[in-house]
Design a protein around this motif. Structure first.
Motif, short mmCIF file in Angstrom:
data_model
loop_
_atom_site.label_atom_id
_atom_site.label_comp_id
_atom_site.label_asym_id
_atom_site.label_seq_id
_atom_site.Cartn_x
_atom_site.Cartn_y
_atom_site.Cartn_z
N TRP A 112 0.81 -1.22 0.00
CA TRP A 112 0.00 0.00 0.00
C TRP A 112 0.85 1.27 0.00
O TRP A 112 0.32 2.36 0.10
N THR B 211 -3.89 6.84 -19.19
CA THR B 211 -4.36 8.22 -19.27
C THR B 211 -5.36 8.42 -18.13
O THR B 211 -6.33 7.66 -18.01
N PHE B 212 -5.05 9.39 -17.26
CA PHE B 212 -5.93 9.70 -16.13
C PHE B 212 -6.86 10.84 -16.56
O PHE B 212 -6.39 11.93 -16.90
N ASN B 213 -8.16 10.60 -16.53
CA ASN B 213 -9.13 11.64 -16.81
C ASN B 213 -9.79 12.02 -15.49
O ASN B 213 -10.31 11.14 -14.78
N GLY C 276 -12.61 13.78 -13.11
CA GLY C 276 -14.01 14.17 -13.14
C GLY C 276 -14.29 15.34 -12.22
O GLY C 276 -13.38 15.84 -11.53
N LEU D 288 -15.62 15.53 -9.37
CA LEU D 288 -15.38 15.33 -7.93
C LEU D 288 -13.93 14.93 -7.62
O LEU D 288 -13.63 14.48 -6.52
N ALA D 289 -13.04 15.11 -8.56
CA ALA D 289 -11.62 14.87 -8.27
C ALA D 289 -11.19 15.84 -7.16
O ALA D 289 -11.43 17.04 -7.26
N GLY D 290 -10.57 15.28 -6.10
CA GLY D 290 -10.15 16.12 -4.98
C GLY D 290 -8.88 16.88 -5.30
O GLY D 290 -8.55 17.90 -4.68
N SER E 212 -4.36 14.74 -9.38
CA SER E 212 -3.15 13.95 -9.17
C SER E 212 -3.54 12.49 -8.98
O SER E 212 -4.66 12.19 -8.57
N SER F 138 -1.57 8.24 -8.50
CA SER F 138 -0.39 7.37 -8.46
C SER F 138 -0.77 5.99 -8.93
O SER F 138 -1.90 5.54 -8.72
N ARG G 180 -9.65 -4.51 -3.63
CA ARG G 180 -9.53 -4.01 -2.26
C ARG G 180 -9.43 -2.49 -2.32
O ARG G 180 -8.78 -1.95 -3.20
N VAL G 181 -10.08 -1.86 -1.36
CA VAL G 181 -10.15 -0.40 -1.37
C VAL G 181 -9.88 0.14 0.02
O VAL G 181 -10.34 -0.44 1.01
N LYS G 182 -9.11 1.21 0.11
CA LYS G 182 -8.94 1.95 1.37
C LYS G 182 -9.62 3.30 1.21
O LYS G 182 -9.18 4.12 0.40
N LYS H 231 -7.34 4.64 -2.00
CA LYS H 231 -6.35 3.71 -2.55
C LYS H 231 -7.04 2.44 -2.97
O LYS H 231 -7.91 1.95 -2.23
N THR H 232 -6.65 1.91 -4.12
CA THR H 232 -7.25 0.66 -4.58
C THR H 232 -6.19 -0.30 -5.06
O THR H 232 -5.15 0.10 -5.58
N LEU H 233 -6.46 -1.59 -4.85
CA LEU H 233 -5.63 -2.67 -5.38
C LEU H 233 -6.58 -3.72 -5.91
O LEU H 233 -7.64 -3.97 -5.30
N ILE I 248 -12.55 9.94 -11.09
CA ILE I 248 -11.43 9.64 -11.99
C ILE I 248 -11.82 8.52 -12.94
O ILE I 248 -12.63 7.64 -12.57
N VAL J 160 -9.66 6.12 -15.65
CA VAL J 160 -8.30 5.83 -16.12
C VAL J 160 -8.33 4.85 -17.28
O VAL J 160 -8.92 3.76 -17.16
N TYR K 100 -2.67 -0.88 -8.98
CA TYR K 100 -2.79 -0.03 -7.78
C TYR K 100 -3.08 1.39 -8.24
O TYR K 100 -2.46 1.88 -9.18
N PHE K 101 -4.02 2.03 -7.58
CA PHE K 101 -4.25 3.46 -7.82
C PHE K 101 -4.42 4.19 -6.50
O PHE K 101 -4.99 3.65 -5.55
N GLU K 102 -3.91 5.40 -6.50
CA GLU K 102 -4.13 6.31 -5.37
C GLU K 102 -4.52 7.66 -5.96
O GLU K 102 -3.90 8.12 -6.92
N PHE K 103 -5.57 8.26 -5.40
CA PHE K 103 -6.04 9.56 -5.92
C PHE K 103 -6.89 10.20 -4.84
O PHE K 103 -7.09 9.63 -3.76
N GLU K 104 -7.36 11.40 -5.12
CA GLU K 104 -8.13 12.14 -4.12
C GLU K 104 -9.53 12.45 -4.64
O GLU K 104 -9.71 12.66 -5.84
N ALA K 105 -10.48 12.49 -3.70
CA ALA K 105 -11.87 12.77 -4.07
C ALA K 105 -12.44 13.82 -3.14
O ALA K 105 -12.07 13.90 -1.96
#
Ligand SMILES: [Mn+2]
Ligand SMILES: [Mn+2]
Lengths: 543, 128, 109
Positions: A187, B77-79, B81, B83-85, B88, B90, C8-10, C24-26, C62, C64, C75-80
């Motif tokens: 993670w 490619t990251f699109n 929306g 509600l994107a906080g 960015s 990863s 799996r999601v955090k 975060k997702t896996l 998001i 992708v 794995y993805f990490e992003f903000e909402a």
């Protein structure tokens, strides 16, 4: 030269070695890269240690007589012997062995007598590197180091004990196991319970934060499959965040206990602001003065138990106002061993005493390892691999640990293990094309000579037996290596042809073969007395 | 120690044409600025099969990542929306050898920004 | 459908109205790239997750587009931004037509 007579005239005393005008209000004691050397040893510093890019000609990339000129060290003096190469064998005879953790204990006790609340910080590579450490899976070192009562440590080779064992040992430590760059691989999250990023200490009325930095490239330089749950990296953005966090919590002094290696630490000091002191490990450099980068001082304390650094600091109004530093060489014949520690050390060794002491052969040569391209220990190991594994070419990893032996010394089993022991010591024998051998040399060379320190891993060049080559350290990857020649025929290495290569310390899972210490022992037994031809097989251009 | 023969030799090839074509397709041939996007990747990959990367570009509607030295350069490619906080994200990617990894963002005003980083994929071994 | 695909999601269980949270997702998936060959030298056909989306109460966070260069077990990490109480919906689209979904409720508090 014959320095023994000169040396005899210069009587070293323990008082001289420990003499220090206590300064300021905080003392730091740094030991690092002990590599499980409990007993006194010889350790020859490198004569070839090339810096690239901005670090060309900068310390620690200054050796031998140039190093002595730079620091005003007299030829034949104790500092010459301790800190630089040149006339090693005769100086070793005059000045004797160095290190031994019972002597280190005496030095630490003496500093604590001056400053009872001095912080003792261990830079890692502690639980690796000897017969007893291997057979106790690090327990001997944990027991002895606990006797020295460190306040914190960080890590590198410890992880090659495997994730389960390193976790078990860390959970039992009576002091902090720090690593701001040790993350959970799945993670990508910190592991604050096992490896907190930092710890606060209140010493001399000063709030001190010590931030740990483990070796960033553990899963690359060592077998990733042994600790897949952990991720490392330099993570200098997180380092900056930790510095800001501890400053916000009132830290008046920020110390990084680092296993980055010296050039990486220099770059990190220029990128991260707010670190007062970096205690630097991994590249095994020993410098008589700290190096200043911006407002950060970087302290390098050598390896194999040979040195202890003492740094006294004057911290007032939340600022480091000044420092006084001494790199204390541990002359084993001069510093009185701490009897309680001698007993503790001997207890760890007792179950293995017979195996340790067995004499396998003797040496007519100075056997040492350090240097960018070769050392006589690895020449001997490569010879053993070629003859015992019936190979064309041998490869020995460019690790920087392993004590030296001087001409006339017996070679015991312990001596062989001191330069070979590890948890992945299988001596493989495999076929490689000439093209692939070049790919390996180019890959390793770039890990040492990439002009950007963040792309370096802090080892030396893979040592080659049975093959010569030319290297231009200033070229980019893919263009440094040329003139590869098979020594036994004198023919150029053919990229398309297949050669039998024997080596050890492969990072690949499932590597098979006899253990390297057994291969070397068999070879030395047959030799009786070790003699080596001078190694002239690597031609260095722009070094 | 250097790897044994089991190790795969990772090619150091560049597919510049394809990468350039993909960029042109994404930007419609518009100019690309050097600022306005952050791209994070390790200097040396711990494992070429799973290299962590992060992209961030304030106000971006989309960020494209390309691995210029992979047999096929597209990565993701990251699109973003409504509600994107933050703009960015990863992820972890595969790299077939040392190469430049490139990120290009389409910013809120319709302009484009680019960042790249050299990631070394090494055979490994040895150490101090 | 690839075997044993498990998302799996955090995600936080609660947030303040308008708060920006990290997700975060896996998902366990081999992400067969289509580049590898089997022991007989035949190319192993591509089989990847090609798209991942995350929405909150039907509005997109998001989306992708994923290529074969995304690692095994993506794995993805992003903000909402969480404007109100509701559900985060995570969706992965497989080359083989399978769709894997996960939902996490977020309360305001
Ligand atoms: Mn070391
Ligand atoms: Mn190290």
């Amino acid at each position: 030269g014959n320095w023994s007579r000169l040396a005899a005239q210069q009587r070293l005393t323990q008082d001289q070695l420990l003499n220090f005008d206590t300064f300021g209000n905080v003392s730091l004691i740094h030991v690092t890269d002990i590599h499980a050397q409990l007993k006194p040893i010889y350790f020859r510093e490198p004569s070839v240690n090339i810096g690239v890019g901005r670090n060309r000609g900068e310390v620690p990339h200054v050796t031998g007589a140039d190093f002595r000129r730079l620091y005003g060290i007299e030829d034949g003096s104790p500092s010459h012997y301790a800190l630089s190469s040149g006339d090693f064998s005769s100086l070793a005879q005059a000045y004797g062995k160095v290190g031994g953790l019972d002597r280190v204990s005496t030095v630490i006790n003496s500093i604590r007598a001056d400053r009872p609340d001095a912080l003792l910080l261990d830079g890692g590579d502690t639980w690796h590197g000897s017969y007893t450490c291997h057979h106790t899976q690090g327990q001997d070192m944990v027991n002895v180091m606990n006797g020295l009562k460190p306040d914190a440590m960080t890590f590198h080779w410890e992880f090659t004990l495997g994730a389960d064992r390193v976790t078990e040992l860390v959970e039992g430590l009576p002091f902090a196991a720090l690593g701001q760059n040790i993350f959970d691989a799945e993670w990508d999250e910190p592991l604050p319970d096992l490896f907190p990023p930092y710890k606060f200490f209140e010493r001399g009325g000063v709030k001190i934060a010590v931030i740990g930095q483990a070796f960033p490239y553990l899963p690359i330089a060592n077998p990733r499959w042994m600790f897949p749950e952990f991720s490392f990296g330099i993570r200098d953005e997180n380092m900056q965040a930790m510095v800001d966090e501890v400053r916000a919590q009132g830290a008046e002094l920020v110390v990084a206990l680092s296993h980055n290696g010296f050039d990486v630490d220099k770059k990190m000091a220029s990128v991260v602001t707010g670190i007062d002191v970096i205690l630097s490990g991994h590249t095994h450099d020993a410098l008589p003065e700290p190096v200043l980068v911006g407002e950060t001082i970087i302290v390098a304390s050598g390896s194999n138990g040979k040195f202890v650094s003492r740094v006294d600091l004057d911290v007032r109004d939340g600022r480091m106002m000044g420092f006084r530093h001494k790199l204390i060489p541990i002359f084993s014949d001069v510093i009185e061993p701490d009897a309680a520690m001698t007993k503790l050390i001997d207890e760890q060794r007792a179950p293995f005493e017979t195996q340790l002491k067995e004499v396998i052969g003797t040496t007519d040569e100075l056997l040492y390892r350090r240097g960018n391209f070769n050392g006589t220990w690895d020449d001997l190991i490569c010879n053993a691999l070629i003859s015992e594994r019936d190979a064309d070419i041998a490869m020995s990893p460019g690790v920087r640990w392993g004590p030296s032996l001087i001409p006339g010394d017996d070679i015991t089993r312990e001596d062989i293990w001191n330069v070979t022991s590890m948890s992945y010591g299988e001596a493989y024998r495999s076929e490689m094309t000439g093209e692939f051998i070049k790919v390996i040399l180019e890959d390793v060379a770039d890990n040492i000579f990439n002009p950007d320190p963040y792309y370096q891993q802090g080892g030396d060049m893979v040592r080659i037996g049975g093959m010569g080559y030319r290297i231009d350290v200033t070229k980019p990857q893919g263009e440094r290596i040329s003139e590869m020649t098979l020594l036994k025929t004198g023919e150029a290495i053919d990229p398309a042809k297949t050669y039998v290569v024997a080596g050890w310390a492969s990072v690949n899972e499932g590597t098979e073969g006899p253990m390297i210490w057994d291969v070397v022992e068999d070879h030395i037994r047959k030799q009786g007395t070790v003699k080596l031809d001078p190694n002239t097989s690597v031609e260095v251009v722009n070094g | 120690g250097a790897g044994a023969a089991l190790m795969t030799v990772l090619p150091l090839r560049a597919y510049a044409a394809t990468t350039d074509e993909l960029i042109a397709e994404f930007t419609g041939g518009a100019d690309i600025a050097d600022t306005g996007i952050d791209f994070t990747a390790p200097e040396i990959a711990e494992n070429g099969n799973t290299v962590p990367i992060s992209v961030s570009a304030e106000g971006a509607s989309a960020i494209m990542v390309l691995a210029s030295g992979n047999p096929t350069p597209p990565v993701a490619t990251f699109n973003f929306g409504p509600l994107a906080g933050s703009h960015s994200a990863s992820t972890r990617i595969r790299l077939a050898g040392t190469q430049d990894v490139i990120a290009i963002a389409k910013l809120a005003d319709g302009s484009f920004a680019r960042a790249s980083k050299t990631v070394k994929v090494t055979i490994g071994g040895c150490g101090g | 459908m690839a075997d044993g695909v498990k998302p799996r999601v955090k995600a936080p269980k609660t947030a303040a109205a308008g708060e920006v949270v990290t997700l975060k997702t896996l998902i366990s998936h081999p992400m067969e790239s289509g580049q590898r060959k089997d022991s007989d030298g035949n190319t192993i056909p591509r089989s990847i997750i090609n798209r991942f989306t995350c929405d909150f109460n039907g509005e997109n966070i998001i989306d992708v587009k994923m290529e074969p260069a995304i690692s095994t077990n993506p794995y993805f990490e992003f903000e909402a931004k969480i404007p109100e109480a509701g559900d985060l919906k995570f969706t992965w689209y497989d080359d083989d037509g399978s769709v894997y979904e996960e939902t996490k409720s977020v309360a305001i508090g």
